[in-house]
Design a protein around this motif. Structure first.
Motif, PDB file in Angstrom:
ATOM      1  N   TYR A 244     -35.079  -6.720  -5.972  1.00  0.00           N
ATOM      2  CA  TYR A 244     -34.651  -5.624  -5.101  1.00  0.00           C
ATOM      3  C   TYR A 244     -34.508  -4.353  -5.927  1.00  0.00           C
ATOM      4  O   TYR A 244     -33.797  -4.341  -6.930  1.00  0.00           O
TER       5      TYR A 244
ATOM      6  N   SER B 184     -27.595   3.588  -1.609  1.00  0.00           N
ATOM      7  CA  SER B 184     -27.893   2.177  -1.351  1.00  0.00           C
ATOM      8  C   SER B 184     -26.985   1.282  -2.184  1.00  0.00           C
ATOM      9  O   SER B 184     -26.531   1.663  -3.267  1.00  0.00           O
TER      10      SER B 184
ATOM     11  N   THR C 118     -29.949  -0.412   2.291  1.00  0.00           N
ATOM     12  CA  THR C 118     -30.869   0.577   1.777  1.00  0.00           C
ATOM     13  C   THR C 118     -30.736   1.801   2.671  1.00  0.00           C
ATOM     14  O   THR C 118     -31.125   1.762   3.843  1.00  0.00           O
TER      15      THR C 118
END
Length: 177
Positions: free
Chosen positions: A149, A156, A176
């Motif tokens: 990720y 985020s 996000t």
């Protein structure tokens, strides 16, 4: 056995010893206008201000439900990735890349204890932190879907919980934004 003190007055900068071997001391600090609890080495382990704020130094254990009537605030620390690793010292960590590189991999988080939660973000939207699932085979971060990720910006978040039985930080949430 609990002994109660009935209307005991602690004068300015006076100390009241508690326990058979002076295990605890209660003192009023007129300079800081607060009531202090001190240990046997005279270190302040808790204090209560006149504004009603209670400050405790050290671990707090609750044996029942805990109600927070306002906000739960996480202490923020900054960590720069070094050789793919950081050390988590607080529950909220802002990450930066090693040498201010445009991108960097995070494979390992050192620190933590069973059930500890850490919320990761970046401190610079122009530098990407790639959190790698199990660090390519050498790390201790387990991510949802077994996929890396990239934290794309400062808004985020990636939230992990430490599992001491497996020595891993496992993903519990991400956003996000």
């Amino acid at each position: 056995m609990v002994n109660e003190l009935n209307e005991t007055t602690i004068l300015d900068d006076q100390t009241l010893n508690l326990g058979t071997s002076k295990d605890f001391k209660v003192a009023y600090d007129s300079g800081d206008n607060r009531l202090e609890v001190r240990d046997t080495s005279n270190t302040v382990i808790a204090h209560l201000s006149t504004a009603g704020a209670l400050t405790i130094s050290g671990a707090v254990t609750a044996s029942d439900d805990v109600t927070v009537s306002k906000f739960l605030k996480l202490t923020i620390s900054d960590a720069t990735i070094s050789s793919g690793a950081i050390t988590a010292t607080t529950s909220r960590v802002r990450l930066d890349t090693e040498g201010a590189a445009a991108t960097d991999d995070l494979d390992t988080i050192n620190g933590g204890e069973d059930g500890a939660i850490v919320v990761l973000s970046t401190n610079n939207s122009s530098r990407d932190v790639v959190v790698r699932h199990l660090g390519g085979g050498t790390g201790n971060i387990r991510l949802d879907g077994a996929a890396d990720y990239t934290i794309p910006n400062t808004s985020s978040r990636l939230t992990l919980m430490y599992n001491s039985a497996q020595s891993i930080w496992a993903e519990i949430a991400r956003s996000t934004n």
